[in-house]
Motif scaffolding. Structure first.
Motif, PDB file in Angstrom:
ATOM      1  N   PRO A 389      14.574 -21.944 -13.165  1.00 13.60           N
ATOM      2  CA  PRO A 389      14.036 -21.330 -11.934  1.00 13.60           C
ATOM      3  C   PRO A 389      12.832 -22.067 -11.360  1.00 13.60           C
ATOM      4  N   ASP A 390      12.202 -22.927 -12.135  1.00 13.49           N
ATOM      5  CA  ASP A 390      11.002 -23.607 -11.650  1.00 13.49           C
ATOM      6  C   ASP A 390      11.317 -24.917 -10.930  1.00 13.49           C
ATOM      7  N   PHE A 391      12.566 -25.306 -10.858  1.00 16.24           N
ATOM      8  CA  PHE A 391      12.927 -26.579 -10.238  1.00 16.24           C
ATOM      9  C   PHE A 391      13.847 -26.335  -9.047  1.00 16.24           C
ATOM     10  N   THR A 392      13.563 -27.027  -7.977  1.00 15.10           N
ATOM     11  CA  THR A 392      14.406 -26.964  -6.786  1.00 15.10           C
ATOM     12  C   THR A 392      15.030 -28.336  -6.558  1.00 15.10           C
ATOM     13  N   TYR A 393      16.351 -28.344  -6.478  1.00 15.39           N
ATOM     14  CA  TYR A 393      17.095 -29.588  -6.243  1.00 15.39           C
ATOM     15  C   TYR A 393      17.581 -29.619  -4.795  1.00 15.39           C
ATOM     16  N   SER A 394      17.718 -30.816  -4.277  1.00 13.36           N
ATOM     17  CA  SER A 394      18.208 -30.971  -2.911  1.00 13.36           C
ATOM     18  C   SER A 394      19.559 -31.654  -2.924  1.00 13.36           C
ATOM     19  N   GLY A 395      20.278 -31.507  -1.817  1.00 14.48           N
ATOM     20  CA  GLY A 395      21.588 -32.127  -1.703  1.00 14.48           C
ATOM     21  C   GLY A 395      22.080 -32.115  -0.271  1.00 14.48           C
ATOM     22  N   ILE A 396      23.300 -32.616  -0.083  1.00  9.51           N
ATOM     23  CA  ILE A 396      23.923 -32.716   1.235  1.00  9.51           C
ATOM     24  C   ILE A 396      25.335 -32.143   1.140  1.00  9.51           C
ATOM     25  N   ILE A 397      25.753 -31.381   2.152  1.00 15.63           N
ATOM     26  CA  ILE A 397      27.119 -30.852   2.171  1.00 15.63           C
ATOM     27  C   ILE A 397      28.092 -32.011   2.350  1.00 15.63           C
ATOM     28  N   GLU A 398      29.033 -32.129   1.411  1.00 19.70           N
ATOM     29  CA  GLU A 398      30.021 -33.207   1.448  1.00 19.70           C
ATOM     30  C   GLU A 398      31.319 -32.778   2.117  1.00 19.70           C
ATOM     31  N   SER A 399      31.744 -31.540   1.923  1.00 21.85           N
ATOM     32  CA  SER A 399      32.992 -31.078   2.522  1.00 21.85           C
ATOM     33  C   SER A 399      32.993 -29.564   2.604  1.00 21.85           C
TER      34      SER A 399
END
Length: 532
Positions: A389-399
């Motif tokens: 819960p202490d970490f936030t990850y980022s990303g991009i919508i692929e499909s």
């Protein structure tokens, strides 16, 4: 009419007139004077800058970028298993192997068959050599000679030769049965006497110099040995003559007589029909082979031989594939997540190894159907895993899947997003659950106004009323960007610090003070100013 009657009519009319006048006064004079005085005021908003972020929330699960269930193409006994759960493998690496003894035999047989057919084709293509032609000619001559022997009458020479052979064999048997002449026996006996005399002479010569060493003694010893050998031979020949012919010699003579007689009879016999047919077939076959060698291979023979070579090559390729199918090879790099067989088991084409790509995993997530517009390929996503819960990850919508799915009984949009692992070097496990937030749009340090300030002029077209320094209202066309439930981004048409109208608010003794933002101001001077 009497006075009394006149009054009875006049009094009701008067009462009606008084009542009507009183009602008119109450409605038109008294009641209006009792209504409160209403006041209309304009609610305004000073335009400023701020951040506007449009988001949609959902939930998701970490999954491999790809997951492959691997099995053999053919069945067999598993003899080698090179990996276990958790192993990292590379593309092309051998993971497991079946017993390949039968496949090796098939491959060897296919190679031999191909070589044989290639040799046959090569022989057809090559020119006929003189040795092969001579051999075929000899075979033809031999076959013709055999047929001629069966069909041609014997010559005088052949008859005479057969008769001589028979006569010689008969004379030999007669000689054996009659025994030797007395003269021959006497001569043999004289040879024995002479040989005995020679032995005595040699013995006497040897005795005289036996004690004297040297070449002379050796020579006398050799003479004695030779004389003794000759004597023994003469005795044996004399004894053989006295005993007569041996039984085996007589049997051999009889055999030769029978053979000579058979040869004689064969010269006069007619040929057997089967024997004649066989001889004729042999001549025909030899002639055909000889003619084929002279003419060379036909087009049909060459085509047939080439087809046999092609088929043998296909069989060889099939045998190689069968051998290759005894090995299970990783089609791509990844991590072994499951192994469902042990060495020694009989396995088929079902999955025995699961290979997953965990280096660049994906997050499969779901949002409500109402948030469909927010889920667009390329939009940014943030993830918070329940276990971290202490970490936030980022990303991009692929499909984004083209059909809705049902999650917990509710229609949902299913999408896939990449995840950046570089900021938090912690090992993530496939199947981890996460809360997600899709960023559908964001504007930073943008000019913002409340939604109440917007007046829709048409589809996608908006205007605002700007309050100038003198309190007058000017309608101005604006370009609207992002909108949430409270504010809207103004991309052009307004500047920070300007004041806009949020609508007219009416106050009085009977008004609750709520603001009506849908009314257009009824006072002031209005000018349309382009928002470009």
């Amino acid at each position: 009419m009497s006075r009394k009657a006149y009054l009875s009519i006049l009094i009701p009319v008067f009462v009606l007139l008084v009542a009507g006048g009183g009602y008119y006064y109450y409605q038109n004079v008294h009641l209006p004077s009792q209504e409160p005085v209403e006041e209309e005021t304009i609610t305004t908003y000073k335009v400023g800058r701020g951040d506007l972020v449009i988001t949609a929330s959902g939930s998701g699960t970490l999954i491999p970028s790809n997951e492959l269930s691997l099995g053999f193409r053919s069945s067999g006994v598993l003899v080698e298993l090179m990996v276990q759960v958790g192993d990292e493998v590379e593309a092309g690496q051998v993971l497991a192997r079946l017993d390949d003894a039968d496949a090796q035999d098939q491959l060897s047989s296919a190679k031999i068959n191909l070589q044989k057919n290639e040799l046959t084709l090569a022989n057809l293509v090559e020119d006929v050599g003189p040795v092969e032609l001579a051999a075929a000619e000899i075979s033809l001559s031999s076959a013709n000679a055999g047929l001629t022997k069966l069909t041609v009458e014997p010559t005088d020479m052949e008859l005479l030769s057969a008769q001589e052979n028979l006569k010689s064999a008969q004379e030999r048997l007669s000689d054996l049965l009659d025994g030797p002449d007395q003269s021959v026996v006497d001569a043999a006996e004289a040879n024995v006497t002479l040989a005995e005399y020679n032995v005595q002479i040699a013995q006497s010569a040897y005795d005289r110099i036996a004690d004297q060493p040297g070449a002379g003694a050796t020579r006398q010893a050799m003479d004695l040995w030779q004389a003794t050998t000759n004597y023994e031979k003469a005795v044996a020949e004399h004894q053989e003559l006295l005993q007569g012919a041996a039984a085996e010699d007589i049997a051999d003579a009889n055999s030769k007589i029978a053979l000579a007689q058979a040869q004689m009879d064969a010269l006069f016999e007619e040929p057997d029909a089967d024997e004649l047919a066989a001889a004729e077939a042999k001549v025909t076959q030899a002639q055909t082979q000889f003619d084929e060698l002279l003419a060379g291979a036909s087009e049909n023979d060459l085509a047939s031989a080439q087809l046999n070579v092609d088929q043998a090559q296909l069989n060889l390729q099939s045998a190689r594939r069968t051998l290759d199918n005894t090995m299970l090879i990783a089609p791509s790099s990844g991590t072994v997540t499951a192994v469902a067989a042990d060495v020694g088991e009989s396995v088929g084409s079902g999955s025995i190894i699961t290979l997953a790509g965990l280096d660049e995993p994906l997050v499969k997530f779901w949002v409500e159907e109402a948030d469909l517009a927010s889920v667009v390929r390329g939009n940014a996503v943030s993830f918070v895993f329940e276990a971290l819960p202490d970490f936030t990850y980022s990303g991009i919508i692929e499909s984004v899947d083209p059909v809705l799915v049902t999650v917990d009984g509710t229609p949902a949009v299913q999408s896939y997003a990449s995840i950046d692992l570089s900021n938090h070097p912690i090992s993530l496990l496939s199947g981890m659950n996460a809360e997600i937030e899709v960023i559908a749009g964001e504007a930073h340090n943008a000019i913002l106004v409340p939604l109440q300030a917007l007046r829709e002029m048409g589809p996608g077209q908006y205007a605002v009323f700007v309050v100038d320094s003198s309190g007058e209202l000017e309608m101005r066309i604006v370009e609207v960007g992002l909108k949430d439930f409270v504010n809207a981004e103004i991309k052009s048409g307004l500047e920070a610090g300007e004041t806009v109208s949020l609508g007219i608010e009416t106050t009085g003794d009977t008004v609750d003070g709520t603001q009506d933002s849908s009314q257009v101001p009824s006072q002031g001077i209005m000018r349309i100013i382009g928002g470009g």
